[in-house]
Design a protein around this motif. Structure first.
Motif, mmCIF file in Angstrom:
data_model
loop_
_atom_site.group_PDB
_atom_site.id
_atom_site.type_symbol
_atom_site.label_atom_id
_atom_site.label_comp_id
_atom_site.label_asym_id
_atom_site.label_seq_id
_atom_site.Cartn_x
_atom_site.Cartn_y
_atom_site.Cartn_z
ATOM 1 N N ARG A 205 0.653 -0.749 0.039
ATOM 2 C CA ARG A 205 -0.304 -0.449 -0.047
ATOM 3 C C ARG A 205 0.681 1.181 -0.177
ATOM 4 N NH1 ARG A 205 -5.046 -0.823 2.783
ATOM 5 N NH2 ARG A 205 -5.655 -1.830 0.195
ATOM 6 N N ASP B 127 -2.169 0.399 -3.760
ATOM 7 C CA ASP B 127 -1.662 -0.140 -4.329
ATOM 8 C C ASP B 127 -0.618 -0.521 -5.361
ATOM 9 O OD1 ASP B 127 -2.552 -0.537 -1.467
ATOM 10 O OD2 ASP B 127 -4.834 -2.078 -2.796
ATOM 11 N N ALA C 120 -2.546 -5.093 1.218
ATOM 12 C CA ALA C 120 -3.162 -4.769 -0.464
ATOM 13 C C ALA C 120 -4.350 -4.960 -1.034
ATOM 14 C CB ALA C 120 -1.908 -4.644 -1.427
#
Length: 693
Positions: free
Chosen positions: A289, A394, A481
């Motif tokens: 992320r 992400d 993510a």
């Protein structure tokens, strides 16, 4: 009989002064496209002002010309065919010793000569002494090529004047030769400028510049201000060239500039040594992320407001290298928008393009894969059009922007296949339960061990609650993510590049394997559209990013003339300005705009042997404006088809980059298959059960 001039040091060797005055005694040498400096190192003008020059006339019309400058010499000797005399206006084919009734010609300098000569001599004047019968004034042009077994030097040309009032037209190109040294394959070099200087007694007029020689495809003409110009003695013009090697070996060509001299062409030798680099190749990353406006990660802790943007630092974070990255593959998620809107991601520092990266309705939850070129400092801008929304970003991988990522090993190349449905839980197995991990594998036969990632379209179908899917290589814990974010009851696709590992539970096939996690109960459809190889599989594609560019918008008749009706197929032709001869696939964001009913959009190459795939690229609901990343394969006429299943819908396509055939691994054109999906084919696949959660 001979005439000698004193050596003068008032000018630098090879630098032309104002036009010389008659009568002329001069020898010009233009090295043209010879190689190895054999027998002449560089173009030059030898006359009484800069050299000691002597010409001797002997029996049988043998003429020898000797020049000396600071102890360095050049010698030219010529003689007409046996039993003949030099005759005004006649051209004589020449060899070293006058074999086969030809004239003889020798050219050497500082001990470098040649024993296998071809060429010609064009005589303009051959005046004789009335008493001795020997030539006492002479004017001719010559061209000389050494064809020794150890050397092929190309053509050397020049003019000879001795006690002559006949003007001569000459120009020299400098530098010559032009060496681009080592250059990465398919990466154009910086421009090099060749300056052509008129060095004769009369003006020279130039025609068009072109490329010839063994491998002209490895070079490019960038510009020329010589064409159509007439240069007085001492004046110059220029031609710009670049190298773009196509093979990992030495390549050479000749820059040709037409003129009105006796030889008709100026020649400059070009050379480059190509090497395989990593520019345009792919490096997968473990999903990380980079931005979450809900928590303040990577951006202020606040929704992005209407007409506002956030500049996101990408390089040096989340495993993204700090340099050498051209573009990144991001998964962008919209959370809680207050109005229908769209996001545009583009290189920071550039003007915002008329294109969208993700389209959404009020209160929507969803994501889209976005490939975006990086701006200065490794940043991208995230723009929101209307309302306010939280945004989560992400990173999944990077495309190399230059060769500096070679320190990380060889990157991967894209190999497209005809879309292959890996599984559809609506047809087998039933919906995946919440907090479930499914793992699956594919076999490509002998190429299995060369597959490092899969390019898949992952679709959540009718999830019971809002949630997300995460696709990764299956190693370790589920990454934080996400790959697909879905609201309840909707059909939400997303394209993803998913890193794989070697499967150890697939019957010894050593097949590439990956996993998908779902946070809520949902049906799941996975279509495989390509793979990322290890950089060694023949005919792999590399990527060049672009700032987002709109090429189709049926609402205004751009690219597509009008709305697509039920079961209609529209063809979009890619603009020539964004293509090269090696372009095969466009990376796009394709958007369905307010379809009149639930539908499916499918993209595939136009005018090709590939039939329409059963797989889908978008699954929009009635009235929904939704987008998805699409790797659109181009057909032989540089176009792709868009199929609409039902109802009426407008379609928008924005290009973010192009995939092109990399010459370092390309097979010869004659042996390259052109059938759809022929390089890699799925020969087996499977789904791992039970869940590994």
């Amino acid at each position: 009989m001979s005439i000698a001039g004193a050596c003068a040091l008032a000018v630098l060797p090879g630098v032309a002064l104002a036009a010389p005055t008659a009568p002329y005694t001069v020898l010009t040498v233009d090295v043209g496209d010879q190689t190895g400096g054999y027998p002449i190192y560089k173009s030059d003008v030898f006359d009484r002002d800069n050299s000691t020059i002597s010409v001797a006339a002997r029996e049988n019309d043998l003429l020898t010309v000797d020049t000396n400058r600071a102890g360095s010499y050049v010698r030219l000797s010529i003689r007409p065919p046996a039993g003949q005399q030099w005759t005004d206006g006649q051209t004589y084919q020449a060899t070293w010793q006058g074999e086969g009734g030809t004239a003889s010609m020798g050219l050497d300098s500082d001990g470098r000569g040649c024993g296998h000569v071809t060429g010609w001599i064009k005589v303009r004047q051959a005046h004789r002494d009335s008493g001795t019968g020997l030539v006492d004034a002479f004017a001719a042009a010559y061209e000389y090529s050494c064809r020794d077994s150890l050397y092929y030097t190309g053509a050397v040309s020049g003019e000879l004047r001795w006690n002559s009032s006949v003007d001569y037209v000459v120009a020299h190109g400098e530098p010559n030769p032009v060496s681009f040294n080592y250059q990465e394959l398919a990466v154009p070099s910086a421009a090099r400028t060749v300056t052509f200087r008129s060095v004769g007694s009369a003006p020279i007029t130039f025609g068009a510049a072109s490329l010839g020689g063994p491998t002209p495809e490895a070079f490019a003409l960038l510009g020329a201000n010589c064409t159509g110009r007439t240069l007085a003695p001492g004046e110059t013009c220029t031609v710009s060239v670049a190298a773009n090697p196509t093979k990992a070996e030495q390549q050479s060509a000749t820059l040709l500039l037409a003129d009105d001299s006796a030889s008709g062409t100026r020649r400059v030798q070009l050379s480059v040594e190509g090497f395989r680099g990593v520019t345009g190749s792919y490096y997968p990353l473990s999903p990380k992320r980079l931005m979450d406006t809900r928590s303040g990660l990577g951006a202020p802790k606040a929704k992005i407001g209407p007409g506002k943007k956030v500049d996101l630092q990408v390089t040096g974070r989340g495993g993204v290298p700090s340099s050498g990255v051209g573009s990144v593959v991001l998964n962008v998620t919209v959370v809680g928008p207050t109005a229908g809107s769209f996001l545009t991601l583009y290189p920071a520092g550039q003007s915002r393009p008329t294109a969208s990266s993700i389209n959404f309705a009020k209160s929507w939850l969803g994501s889209n894969s976005v490939t975006v070129k990086l701006g200065p400092g490794g940043k991208v801008s995230v723009y929101n059009h209307a309302g306010s929304t939280d945004v989560v970003v992400d990173v999944a991988g990077v495309w190399a922007g230059d060769n500096s990522l070679s320190s990380r090993g060889q990157g991967g190349q894209y190999q497209w296949i005809k879309p292959y449905r890996l599984y559809d839980t609506r047809e087998e197995g039933g919906p995946l339960k919440a907090d479930y991990i499914m793992w699956s594998w594919l076999s490509f036969g002998d190429l299995n061990t060369h597959v490092k990632a899969l390019v898949v379209n992952i679709t959540a179908v009718s999830p019971r609650k809002a949630g997300y899917l995460t696709a990764w290589n299956g190693q370790g814990n589920v990454p934080s993510a996400s790959t697909v974010n879905y609201p309840a009851g909707k059909v939400v696709p997303n394209l993803a590049i998913v890193e794989t590992v070697e499967c150890t539970e697939c019957g010894g096939r050593r097949a590439p394997e990956f996993s998908i996690y779902t946070s809520q109960t949902t049906h799941l459809v996975v279509d495989v559209v390509g793979v990322i190889d290890d950089g060694t599989v023949p005919d792999g594609l590399r990527f060049t990013p672009m700032s987002p560019t709109r090429i189709a918008d049926s609402r205004i008749g751009q690219g597509l003339p009008s709305v697509l009706g039920p079961t209609a197929v529209g063809k979009v032709t890619a603009p020539a300005s964004m293509l090269t001869p090696s372009t095969q696939v466009l990376a796009m964001n394709v958007t369905a705009v307010t379809p009149s009913s639930n539908t499916v959009l499918t993209v595939w190459p136009a005018d090709s042997a590939m039939t329409r795939p059963t797989a889908s690229n978008l699954n929009p609901a009635a009235g929904q404006t939704v987008s998805n990343a699409v790797l659109g394969i181009l057909g032989p006429q540089q176009g792709f088809n868009v199929y609409n299943h039902s109802g009426n819908t407008h379609v928008v396509a924005d290009v973010v980059g192009a995939f092109w055939l990399y010459p370092g691994t390309a097979t010869p054109t004659a042996g390259r298959s052109t059938s759809a999906g022929s390089r890699l084919k799925v020969i087996d696949s499977g789904v791992g059960t039970p869940s590994r959660s």
